[in-house]
Scaffold this active site. Sequence first.
Site, PDB file in Angstrom:
ATOM      1  N   ASP A  99       0.855  -1.185   0.000  1.00 24.84           N
ATOM      2  CA  ASP A  99       0.000   0.000   0.000  1.00 24.84           C
ATOM      3  C   ASP A  99       0.895   1.240   0.000  1.00 24.84           C
ATOM      4  O   ASP A  99       1.743   1.393   0.884  1.00 24.84           O
ATOM      5  CB  ASP A  99      -0.904  -0.007   1.231  1.00 24.84           C
TER       6      ASP A  99
ATOM      7  N   ASN B 142      -2.685  12.944  -4.194  1.00 27.46           N
ATOM      8  CA  ASN B 142      -3.798  13.402  -5.022  1.00 27.46           C
ATOM      9  C   ASN B 142      -4.273  14.786  -4.590  1.00 27.46           C
ATOM     10  O   ASN B 142      -4.578  15.644  -5.431  1.00 27.46           O
ATOM     11  CB  ASN B 142      -4.953  12.402  -4.948  1.00 27.46           C
TER      12      ASN B 142
ATOM     13  N   HIS C  16      -4.944  14.414  -9.480  1.00 32.44           N
ATOM     14  CA  HIS C  16      -5.089  13.001  -9.856  1.00 32.44           C
ATOM     15  C   HIS C  16      -4.244  12.618 -11.060  1.00 32.44           C
ATOM     16  O   HIS C  16      -3.901  11.442 -11.219  1.00 32.44           O
ATOM     17  CB  HIS C  16      -6.569  12.685 -10.124  1.00 32.44           C
TER      18      HIS C  16
ATOM     19  N   ASP D 193      -2.136   9.389 -10.798  1.00 34.97           N
ATOM     20  CA  ASP D 193      -2.247   8.273 -11.751  1.00 34.97           C
ATOM     21  C   ASP D 193      -0.888   7.926 -12.340  1.00 34.97           C
ATOM     22  O   ASP D 193      -0.557   6.743 -12.528  1.00 34.97           O
ATOM     23  CB  ASP D 193      -3.226   8.631 -12.867  1.00 34.97           C
TER      24      ASP D 193
ATOM     25  N   GLU E 278      -4.658   2.386  -4.264  1.00 28.31           N
ATOM     26  CA  GLU E 278      -3.199   2.471  -4.228  1.00 28.31           C
ATOM     27  C   GLU E 278      -2.588   1.207  -3.661  1.00 28.31           C
ATOM     28  O   GLU E 278      -1.440   1.194  -3.227  1.00 28.31           O
ATOM     29  CB  GLU E 278      -2.745   3.687  -3.407  1.00 28.31           C
TER      30      GLU E 278
END
Length: 308
Positions: A182, A190, A195, A199, A225
Amino acid sequence: MKHIPSIHNSGSQPQKLAALRQAHQDRNNAPDVLTRLTRRLSTTLSLEQHLAILTEELGAIVPFETLHYRHRIGKQDFVYATGMGGPHRCEYRLSLEGVNYGTLVLHRRQRFSDQELEGVEMILGAAICPIRNACQYIAIEQASLTDSLTGIPNKRAMDDALQRASLLSERHGEPYSLVLCDLDHFKAVNDTHGHVVGDHLLQIAAAELEKAVRTSDSVYRFGGEEFAVLLPHTAERDAKDVAERIREAIAGIRVDAGEKELRVTTSCGVATFLHKESAQEWLARADEALYRAKHQGRNCTRVFATIS
């Protein structure tokens, strides 16, 4: 309201029904290879079965020693081969409406005659539409099991793989381990950078994960994530080493975020499959180990300890 005229019922038409019945019998009993081939190919969407049928029907008309087919569908190479070599060959690039559906090569010890090559082309012409359909079916299956952002397998693919791994481990007694990763404080990425940057970071992380593991290991995007890595034939100690290698690879990521360089770390949880547990129980133990890593400082690896 639009008026729809009723369909006139003229009663049964014995002659047409008899002709239909005869056509059905003729189709099922047709002796020619092309009718039989297309009928057999229409019974399945499996590309492997299509090629097995094609090998059988083609070999009955044009003898050969080897048939070799190769096609890249999505990110995977599909290869089908049967028989043993021969110095003479004929090769065909299978295409329909400008789209490639693989390359098929025949080998044998004697040279192929012009009449035989013409026969091969006719048979392939009858088979190309079913082969196209089978290739498209594989591509659709792949898409349903692939994460669209990172291009790696998704949670559905992971669930299937865990189920298979559980069965194999039970059957053969081989160790299988699971690593959950994680990305730490990803929400802040973010929120701070947007974003698009988030991404991009996920895509880089997926690529780094794949580089950090063996070709026999499998990487999945488990959640937003979160990533998972399935390690076949890997016991607890070696799995922890892999998790540490993953953690170091993620820590080495650098992303240009404008005013400053963006870095990221990851927390990892490890669990090795236990005899008689379900795939979901195995996953839950790995998730518990990940939870401990997240709540014991992050950027670390924790193993779900087992009592032997």
